[in-house]
Write a protein that holds these residues in place. Sequence first.
Motif, PDB file in Angstrom:
ATOM      1  N   MET A 101       0.820  -1.208   0.000  1.00 38.52           N
ATOM      2  CA  MET A 101       0.000   0.000   0.000  1.00 38.52           C
ATOM      3  C   MET A 101       0.854   1.258   0.000  1.00 38.52           C
ATOM      4  O   MET A 101       0.531   2.249  -0.652  1.00 38.52           O
ATOM      5  CB  MET A 101      -0.922   0.002   1.217  1.00 38.52           C
ATOM      6  CG  MET A 101      -1.810   1.253   1.281  1.00 38.52           C
ATOM      7  SD  MET A 101      -2.803   1.315   2.782  1.00 38.52           S
ATOM      8  CE  MET A 101      -3.558   2.929   2.610  1.00 38.52           C
ATOM      9  N   VAL A 107      -2.774 -10.457  -3.843  1.00 36.73           N
ATOM     10  CA  VAL A 107      -2.132  -9.561  -2.874  1.00 36.73           C
ATOM     11  C   VAL A 107      -2.932  -8.268  -2.725  1.00 36.73           C
ATOM     12  O   VAL A 107      -3.209  -7.817  -1.608  1.00 36.73           O
ATOM     13  CB  VAL A 107      -0.682  -9.251  -3.298  1.00 36.73           C
ATOM     14  CG1 VAL A 107      -0.067  -8.194  -2.373  1.00 36.73           C
ATOM     15  CG2 VAL A 107       0.163 -10.527  -3.270  1.00 36.73           C
ATOM     16  N   ILE A 108      -3.319  -7.664  -3.835  1.00 36.25           N
ATOM     17  CA  ILE A 108      -4.056  -6.411  -3.736  1.00 36.25           C
ATOM     18  C   ILE A 108      -5.486  -6.644  -3.251  1.00 36.25           C
ATOM     19  O   ILE A 108      -6.076  -5.777  -2.601  1.00 36.25           O
ATOM     20  CB  ILE A 108      -4.037  -5.628  -5.069  1.00 36.25           C
ATOM     21  CG1 ILE A 108      -4.639  -6.435  -6.210  1.00 36.25           C
ATOM     22  CG2 ILE A 108      -2.631  -5.178  -5.394  1.00 36.25           C
ATOM     23  CD1 ILE A 108      -4.731  -5.651  -7.501  1.00 36.25           C
ATOM     24  N   MET A 114      -5.134  -6.737   0.399  1.00 33.78           N
ATOM     25  CA  MET A 114      -4.931  -5.370   0.881  1.00 33.78           C
ATOM     26  C   MET A 114      -6.262  -4.642   1.038  1.00 33.78           C
ATOM     27  O   MET A 114      -6.520  -4.000   2.060  1.00 33.78           O
ATOM     28  CB  MET A 114      -4.025  -4.610  -0.079  1.00 33.78           C
ATOM     29  CG  MET A 114      -3.826  -3.134   0.260  1.00 33.78           C
ATOM     30  SD  MET A 114      -3.140  -2.183  -1.122  1.00 33.78           S
ATOM     31  CE  MET A 114      -4.576  -2.138  -2.242  1.00 33.78           C
ATOM     32  N   HIS A 168      -8.295  -5.882   3.960  1.00 32.35           N
ATOM     33  CA  HIS A 168      -7.725  -5.374   5.210  1.00 32.35           C
ATOM     34  C   HIS A 168      -8.098  -3.907   5.419  1.00 32.35           C
ATOM     35  O   HIS A 168      -8.497  -3.516   6.533  1.00 32.35           O
ATOM     36  CB  HIS A 168      -6.209  -5.540   5.176  1.00 32.35           C
ATOM     37  CG  HIS A 168      -5.517  -5.091   6.418  1.00 32.35           C
ATOM     38  ND1 HIS A 168      -5.739  -5.674   7.647  1.00 32.35           N
ATOM     39  CD2 HIS A 168      -4.609  -4.095   6.627  1.00 32.35           C
ATOM     40  CE1 HIS A 168      -4.999  -5.073   8.561  1.00 32.35           C
ATOM     41  NE2 HIS A 168      -4.307  -4.099   7.971  1.00 32.35           N
ATOM     42  N   LEU A 169      -7.988  -3.088   4.395  1.00 33.59           N
ATOM     43  CA  LEU A 169      -8.293  -1.662   4.533  1.00 33.59           C
ATOM     44  C   LEU A 169      -9.760  -1.434   4.898  1.00 33.59           C
ATOM     45  O   LEU A 169     -10.092  -0.520   5.654  1.00 33.59           O
ATOM     46  CB  LEU A 169      -7.958  -0.925   3.237  1.00 33.59           C
ATOM     47  CG  LEU A 169      -6.481  -0.848   2.847  1.00 33.59           C
ATOM     48  CD1 LEU A 169      -6.309  -0.105   1.522  1.00 33.59           C
ATOM     49  CD2 LEU A 169      -5.664  -0.178   3.942  1.00 33.59           C
ATOM     50  N   ASN A 212      -7.243  -0.623  -5.307  1.00 37.31           N
ATOM     51  CA  ASN A 212      -6.826  -1.671  -6.237  1.00 37.31           C
ATOM     52  C   ASN A 212      -7.194  -1.363  -7.679  1.00 37.31           C
ATOM     53  O   ASN A 212      -6.687  -1.998  -8.610  1.00 37.31           O
ATOM     54  CB  ASN A 212      -7.403  -3.028  -5.824  1.00 37.31           C
ATOM     55  CG  ASN A 212      -8.908  -3.011  -5.637  1.00 37.31           C
ATOM     56  OD1 ASN A 212      -9.504  -1.954  -5.452  1.00 37.31           O
ATOM     57  ND2 ASN A 212      -9.518  -4.178  -5.660  1.00 37.31           N
ATOM     58  N   TRP A 270      -5.124   8.887   2.746  1.00 45.52           N
ATOM     59  CA  TRP A 270      -4.354   7.652   2.546  1.00 45.52           C
ATOM     60  C   TRP A 270      -3.245   7.465   3.584  1.00 45.52           C
ATOM     61  O   TRP A 270      -3.120   6.376   4.157  1.00 45.52           O
ATOM     62  CB  TRP A 270      -3.790   7.603   1.126  1.00 45.52           C
ATOM     63  CG  TRP A 270      -4.825   7.377   0.070  1.00 45.52           C
ATOM     64  CD1 TRP A 270      -5.166   8.218  -0.949  1.00 45.52           C
ATOM     65  CD2 TRP A 270      -5.681   6.234  -0.069  1.00 45.52           C
ATOM     66  NE1 TRP A 270      -6.173   7.683  -1.716  1.00 45.52           N
ATOM     67  CE2 TRP A 270      -6.511   6.458  -1.197  1.00 45.52           C
ATOM     68  CE3 TRP A 270      -5.837   5.048   0.638  1.00 45.52           C
ATOM     69  CZ2 TRP A 270      -7.465   5.538  -1.622  1.00 45.52           C
ATOM     70  CZ3 TRP A 270      -6.786   4.128   0.222  1.00 45.52           C
ATOM     71  CH2 TRP A 270      -7.584   4.382  -0.895  1.00 45.52           C
ATOM     72  N   PHE A 295      -3.226   4.354   6.181  1.00 41.36           N
ATOM     73  CA  PHE A 295      -2.076   3.442   6.226  1.00 41.36           C
ATOM     74  C   PHE A 295      -1.584   3.288   7.669  1.00 41.36           C
ATOM     75  O   PHE A 295      -1.304   2.177   8.118  1.00 41.36           O
ATOM     76  CB  PHE A 295      -0.951   3.968   5.342  1.00 41.36           C
ATOM     77  CG  PHE A 295       0.292   3.123   5.377  1.00 41.36           C
ATOM     78  CD1 PHE A 295       0.428   2.031   4.535  1.00 41.36           C
ATOM     79  CD2 PHE A 295       1.321   3.405   6.264  1.00 41.36           C
ATOM     80  CE1 PHE A 295       1.566   1.236   4.583  1.00 41.36           C
ATOM     81  CE2 PHE A 295       2.459   2.623   6.316  1.00 41.36           C
ATOM     82  CZ  PHE A 295       2.582   1.535   5.468  1.00 41.36           C
ATOM     83  N   TYR A 309      -1.719  -0.361   9.390  1.00 42.44           N
ATOM     84  CA  TYR A 309      -0.450  -1.080   9.512  1.00 42.44           C
ATOM     85  C   TYR A 309       0.370  -0.641  10.724  1.00 42.44           C
ATOM     86  O   TYR A 309       1.518  -1.075  10.876  1.00 42.44           O
ATOM     87  CB  TYR A 309       0.365  -0.913   8.231  1.00 42.44           C
ATOM     88  CG  TYR A 309      -0.343  -1.500   7.030  1.00 42.44           C
ATOM     89  CD1 TYR A 309      -0.332  -2.876   6.805  1.00 42.44           C
ATOM     90  CD2 TYR A 309      -1.042  -0.695   6.140  1.00 42.44           C
ATOM     91  CE1 TYR A 309      -0.995  -3.418   5.718  1.00 42.44           C
ATOM     92  CE2 TYR A 309      -1.709  -1.228   5.050  1.00 42.44           C
ATOM     93  CZ  TYR A 309      -1.681  -2.598   4.844  1.00 42.44           C
ATOM     94  OH  TYR A 309      -2.344  -3.143   3.765  1.00 42.44           O
ATOM     95  N   TRP A 332       3.287   6.393   7.410  1.00 47.38           N
ATOM     96  CA  TRP A 332       3.614   6.177   6.003  1.00 47.38           C
ATOM     97  C   TRP A 332       4.804   7.022   5.592  1.00 47.38           C
ATOM     98  O   TRP A 332       4.897   8.203   5.894  1.00 47.38           O
ATOM     99  CB  TRP A 332       2.437   6.560   5.098  1.00 47.38           C
ATOM    100  CG  TRP A 332       2.835   6.497   3.649  1.00 47.38           C
ATOM    101  CD1 TRP A 332       2.980   5.389   2.883  1.00 47.38           C
ATOM    102  CD2 TRP A 332       3.168   7.593   2.802  1.00 47.38           C
ATOM    103  NE1 TRP A 332       3.391   5.710   1.607  1.00 47.38           N
ATOM    104  CE2 TRP A 332       3.507   7.068   1.527  1.00 47.38           C
ATOM    105  CE3 TRP A 332       3.214   8.979   2.987  1.00 47.38           C
ATOM    106  CZ2 TRP A 332       3.894   7.872   0.445  1.00 47.38           C
ATOM    107  CZ3 TRP A 332       3.594   9.787   1.914  1.00 47.38           C
ATOM    108  CH2 TRP A 332       3.919   9.231   0.673  1.00 47.38           C
TER     109      TRP A 332
END
Length: 274
Positions: free
Chosen positions: A1, A41-42, A45, A48-49, A60, A111, A115, A119, A123
């Motif tokens: 990300m 993978v995306i 992502m 998760h987001l 994505n 964003w 992030f 996570y 970022w």
Amino acid sequence: MAWLIGALELGRRKVTYAEVAQELNARLGLTNVTHHHVGPVIDAMMTHLRTFDPDVPLLNALVMRADMDAPGEGVDQYLVERFSLLRKPRGSTRTYWVETAVNEVEVYGSWPELFARAYAEAWSPLRPQLDAFDDDGQGDNPKYRDGRPRSEGPEHKRLKQYVCDNPHSLNLGLKDPAAAVEGSLPSGDRLDVEIVDGDRRIGVEVKSIRSGDEDLRRGLFQCVKYKAVMDAQADLAGGRPSEVLLVTERKLPWDLEKNARALGVRRLVIQVNI
């Protein structure tokens, strides 16, 4: 990300599956991730987001197939859910909703904050991000809309100087090469690096880690142009044909690799800024 956010910061509305695969290899210390692995993978992502922001735009949707200039089919269910569609869109309808999704991604202003929540870390780009066109200092660079040269970017300059200082790294079987940066051509173009080895004359075009697919494509045709000019010079002087090489810091996406083979452009990956 983090890498996708960096692409957004540079104004990019599209990255390719191959670029994401290259980034995953670099960040995870792998060599076997290909564009075929990127979809799951995306998707993971995005799932998760959504646990942190159920209304998050479809990040994505930025990841697209280079041969179609559109995301893969994996994004379709996300489009259905995001825009309350009755079925997965097709054709021009799909193009419309993908464009709408990308526009939402661009205007979403949180964003970096998302992030950090998702996570548990702030970022920040982990290494130089891809740009559409690298700062090569040349006036014909589409990045310079007024056609005036600019200062050369540090990544481009570093890679160019490395090639000049280490011509044997090109694996061309050189014997006693003399290399110099900014070789001039009668067409007004400049070679990033010019190498003379006996009766051999070699032009090198470099594209640093900052170069996006558009700049890599430009590099292919720069090599075609440079070789034509250098061969014309050789014909007038009764010399042997020239050699031209494209040096990049990442592998070419598969579509550009195919073009390179068709055009007869030699290429080599040398990583200096990674």
